[in-house]
Write a protein that holds these residues in place. Structure first.
Motif, PDB file in Angstrom:
ATOM      1  N   ALA A 113       0.831  -1.211   0.000  1.00 44.44           N
ATOM      2  CA  ALA A 113       0.000   0.000   0.000  1.00 44.44           C
ATOM      3  C   ALA A 113       0.861   1.255   0.000  1.00 44.44           C
ATOM      4  CB  ALA A 113      -0.935   0.007   1.208  1.00 44.44           C
ATOM      5  N   GLU A 114       2.005   1.216   0.658  1.00 41.17           N
ATOM      6  CA  GLU A 114       2.892   2.384   0.726  1.00 41.17           C
ATOM      7  C   GLU A 114       3.454   2.713  -0.652  1.00 41.17           C
ATOM      8  OE1 GLU A 114       4.337   5.661   2.043  1.00 41.17           O
ATOM      9  OE2 GLU A 114       3.111   4.362   3.317  1.00 41.17           O
ATOM     10  N   VAL A 115       3.819   1.681  -1.402  1.00 43.99           N
ATOM     11  CA  VAL A 115       4.333   1.890  -2.776  1.00 43.99           C
ATOM     12  C   VAL A 115       3.232   2.474  -3.657  1.00 43.99           C
ATOM     13  CG1 VAL A 115       5.214   0.740  -4.852  1.00 43.99           C
ATOM     14  CG2 VAL A 115       6.104   0.104  -2.594  1.00 43.99           C
ATOM     15  N   LEU A 116       2.029   1.914  -3.531  1.00 43.68           N
ATOM     16  CA  LEU A 116       0.883   2.443  -4.283  1.00 43.68           C
ATOM     17  C   LEU A 116       0.689   3.930  -3.981  1.00 43.68           C
ATOM     18  CD1 LEU A 116      -2.066  -0.138  -4.063  1.00 43.68           C
ATOM     19  CD2 LEU A 116      -0.854   0.590  -6.109  1.00 43.68           C
ATOM     20  N   GLN A 136       2.863   6.112  -2.832  1.00 40.42           N
ATOM     21  CA  GLN A 136       3.971   6.934  -3.343  1.00 40.42           C
ATOM     22  C   GLN A 136       3.790   7.229  -4.826  1.00 40.42           C
ATOM     23  OE1 GLN A 136       7.449   4.677  -2.275  1.00 40.42           O
ATOM     24  NE2 GLN A 136       7.322   5.239  -0.113  1.00 40.42           N
ATOM     25  N   VAL A 137       3.390   6.212  -5.590  1.00 43.42           N
ATOM     26  CA  VAL A 137       3.149   6.385  -7.026  1.00 43.42           C
ATOM     27  C   VAL A 137       1.998   7.366  -7.238  1.00 43.42           C
ATOM     28  CG1 VAL A 137       2.390   5.217  -9.149  1.00 43.42           C
ATOM     29  CG2 VAL A 137       4.067   4.114  -7.642  1.00 43.42           C
ATOM     30  N   SER A 174       2.012  11.106  -9.008  1.00 41.77           N
ATOM     31  CA  SER A 174       1.099  11.385 -10.113  1.00 41.77           C
ATOM     32  C   SER A 174       0.243  12.615  -9.813  1.00 41.77           C
ATOM     33  CB  SER A 174       0.203  10.168 -10.359  1.00 41.77           C
ATOM     34  OG  SER A 174      -0.760  10.446 -11.340  1.00 41.77           O
ATOM     35  N   LEU A 175      -0.246  12.702  -8.563  1.00 41.15           N
ATOM     36  CA  LEU A 175      -1.108  13.815  -8.181  1.00 41.15           C
ATOM     37  C   LEU A 175      -0.343  15.137  -8.162  1.00 41.15           C
ATOM     38  CD1 LEU A 175      -3.908  14.738  -7.286  1.00 41.15           C
ATOM     39  CD2 LEU A 175      -3.264  14.191  -4.936  1.00 41.15           C
ATOM     40  N   LYS A 181      -4.388  15.179   2.931  1.00 36.65           N
ATOM     41  CA  LYS A 181      -3.457  15.420   1.829  1.00 36.65           C
ATOM     42  C   LYS A 181      -2.036  15.474   2.396  1.00 36.65           C
ATOM     43  CE  LYS A 181      -4.080  18.320  -2.258  1.00 36.65           C
ATOM     44  NZ  LYS A 181      -4.909  17.292  -2.898  1.00 36.65           N
ATOM     45  N   GLY A 182      -1.058  15.113   1.585  1.00 39.40           N
ATOM     46  CA  GLY A 182       0.336  15.186   2.021  1.00 39.40           C
ATOM     47  C   GLY A 182       0.875  16.611   1.940  1.00 39.40           C
ATOM     48  N   ASP A 183       2.180  16.742   2.065  1.00 36.35           N
ATOM     49  CA  ASP A 183       2.789  18.076   2.089  1.00 36.35           C
ATOM     50  C   ASP A 183       2.712  18.809   0.745  1.00 36.35           C
ATOM     51  OD1 ASP A 183       3.283  17.908   4.737  1.00 36.35           O
ATOM     52  OD2 ASP A 183       5.439  17.516   4.583  1.00 36.35           O
TER      53      ASP A 183
END
Length: 206
Positions: free
Chosen positions: A65-68, A70-71, A75-76, A109-111
């Motif tokens: 799930a972590e790899v998913l 990150q990808v 992309s976002l 949302k991330g940074d």
């Protein structure tokens, strides 16, 4: 009048970003040969979260799930230009600023949120911005609200979490604060709006 504070959600609340988010998920799924149904994905992430979707898909397909994630995040971040403000967002932020309302963000949302807010010229409206990378428990756990309430000595009765999903109402309820949301809710502390421009009217009528 009590000192009012707003804690804002981002996606679907201040930012009209779901098309960019869905596009990022579609690209991620394609990279891992995962079937993509836009409407089913939209329905799932509105009810739960993107993180929950990725965890579920990773379990079903024996993926990390972590790899998913990150990808998907990469992309976002390439689609920031597609993210626009929800109607009335800039005006309501400016109104709240003028009214002396302290404003914060807590988002899953991330940074990348900092980049988007900077690009849109909104960063200065917020006293503090908390993202998924701030090390706090995810909604509906109240940890992020408790952190802000304690740090800034906010009055829970005059602090509002503004969001667009049931998860956001649950977060406000668990945190003992008020809720402003685009959805109806049985939570008596929730105040339903149709559009962001309803928010000033709600406070002017109090």
């Amino acid at each position: 009048m009590q000192k009012i504070a707003f804690i804002w959600d981002l996606d679907g609340t201040l930012l009209d970003s779901y098309e960019a988010i869905l596009s990022g998920i579609e690209e991620t799924f394609a990279q891992f040969s995962i079937p993509y149904d836009k409407e089913k994905v939209r329905e799932f992430i509105l009810k739960y979260s993107v993180q929950d979707l990725l965890v579920q898909v990773a379990e079903e397909r024996k993926l990390d799930a972590e790899v998913l994630n990150q990808v998907r995040a990469q992309s976002l971040s390439e689609k920031n230009a597609q993210v626009v403000l929800m109607p009335g967002a800039r005006e309501v932020l400016a109104w709240a600023d003028q009214a002396g309302i302290q404003q914060f963000i807590y988002t899953h949302k991330g940074d990348n949120a900092f980049t988007i807010l900077r690009d849109l010229g909104l960063e200065s409206y917020f006293t503090e911005i908390l993202t998924s990378q701030s090390g706090l428990e995810r909604k509906p756990n109240p940890e992020a609200a408790n952190y802000l309430l304690d740090k800034y000595q906010l009055d829970p009765r005059a602090t509002y979490y503004i969001g667009d999903r049931t998860l956001d109402v649950e977060f406000a309820q668990n945190s003992g604060i008020q809720s402003i949301n685009f959805l109806e809710s049985s939570f008596e502390g929730n105040h339903m709006i149709q559009v962001l421009a309803d928010i000033p009217h709600f406070f002017e009528s109090k």
